[in-house]
Design an enzyme around this catalytic site. Structure first.
Site, short mmCIF file in Angstrom:
data_model
loop_
_atom_site.label_atom_id
_atom_site.label_comp_id
_atom_site.label_asym_id
_atom_site.label_seq_id
_atom_site.Cartn_x
_atom_site.Cartn_y
_atom_site.Cartn_z
N HIS A 12 36.14 40.50 52.82
CA HIS A 12 34.69 40.49 53.10
C HIS A 12 34.41 40.97 54.52
O HIS A 12 33.42 41.65 54.77
CB HIS A 12 34.14 39.06 52.99
CG HIS A 12 33.73 38.67 51.59
ND1 HIS A 12 32.78 39.35 50.87
CD2 HIS A 12 34.13 37.64 50.80
CE1 HIS A 12 32.62 38.76 49.69
NE2 HIS A 12 33.44 37.72 49.61
N CYS A 53 33.16 35.25 43.12
CA CYS A 53 32.62 35.37 44.48
C CYS A 53 31.15 34.97 44.43
O CYS A 53 30.44 35.38 43.52
CB CYS A 53 32.76 36.82 44.94
SG CYS A 53 32.09 37.12 46.57
N HIS A 85 40.89 37.27 50.00
CA HIS A 85 39.54 37.52 49.48
C HIS A 85 38.52 37.45 50.63
O HIS A 85 37.66 38.32 50.77
CB HIS A 85 39.21 36.48 48.40
CG HIS A 85 37.81 36.59 47.84
ND1 HIS A 85 37.55 37.02 46.56
CD2 HIS A 85 36.60 36.33 48.40
CE1 HIS A 85 36.24 37.02 46.35
NE2 HIS A 85 35.63 36.60 47.46
N GLU A 86 38.63 36.40 51.46
CA GLU A 86 37.67 36.21 52.55
C GLU A 86 37.83 37.28 53.64
O GLU A 86 36.83 37.81 54.14
CB GLU A 86 37.81 34.81 53.16
CG GLU A 86 37.60 33.66 52.17
CD GLU A 86 36.31 33.76 51.38
OE1 GLU A 86 35.30 34.30 51.88
OE2 GLU A 86 36.30 33.33 50.20
ZN LIG Z 1 33.65 36.42 48.07
#
Ligand SMILES: [Zn+2]
Length: 183
Positions: free
Chosen positions: A151, A105, A147-148
């Protein structure tokens, strides 16, 4: 490999001052839904940062608004040689089967973590042309989007790491593969 990673990271610190790193509370803040107009604008900013990152690191597929200090629900990806924008994305369904992948990341510098995630997802979002989509994704795309999207809920991959798997990046990230078992 570690020395090379640190040298690349050092260049990124100079070239991308807008990126925030773990420890900054914005990365652990839940983002707010955004208007399409504002979402498109944030997407453009994110796209520029992601392209600059790729030109230095040689990899990098996604960037979410909190990573440039903006607590709004937008992320971008770089796929098929194009930047794509995802405004107010929501994962509406996911598989019961999981897989594992050693994730990097931008906001964690040179630290990677093995993260367990559902194999497939169904995501709903609005794109940069204000078109609403709902699609199922498997494999690497399912991984990237999860993953995004995490966030945008204030969760970073290090928070989701399998115990004992946070490490200095020691392998070429371009060679990482999805696995059915832990490392
Ligand atoms: Zn990330």
């Amino acid at each position: 490999m570690i020395k090379q990673s640190i040298s690349t990271f050092s260049k990124i610190l100079d070239a991308l001052p807008e990126i925030v790193y773990v420890g900054n509370p914005i990365l652990r803040t839940k983002t707010k839904r955004v208007s399409i107009r504002k979402g498109i604008q944030i997407g453009k900013q994110l796209g520029k940062s992601l392209l600059r990152y790729r030109s230095i690191a040689g990899y990098g597929r996604g960037l979410a608004a909190p990573q440039i200090g903006v607590a709004q629900s937008v992320f971008v990806t770089y796929l098929d040689n194009i930047v794509h924008t995802y405004i107010n994305p929501v994962i509406v369904d996911r598989s019961k089967k999981y897989n594992y992948f050693k994730e990097l990341c931008l906001s964690a510098g040179i630290f990677s973590a093995d993260v367990k995630r559902p194999e497939w997802i169904v995501m709903k979002w609005t794109d940069e042309n204000a078109v609403v989509h709902q699609e199922r994704f498997d494999g690497f795309l399912a991984r990237l989007y999860q993953h995004e999207e995490a966030h945008l809920r204030g969760v970073v991959h290090l928070d989701q790491a399998e115990p004992g798997t946070i490490e200095f990046t020691s392998t070429n990230p371009l060679l990482e593969k999805l696995r059915t078992k832990k490392t």
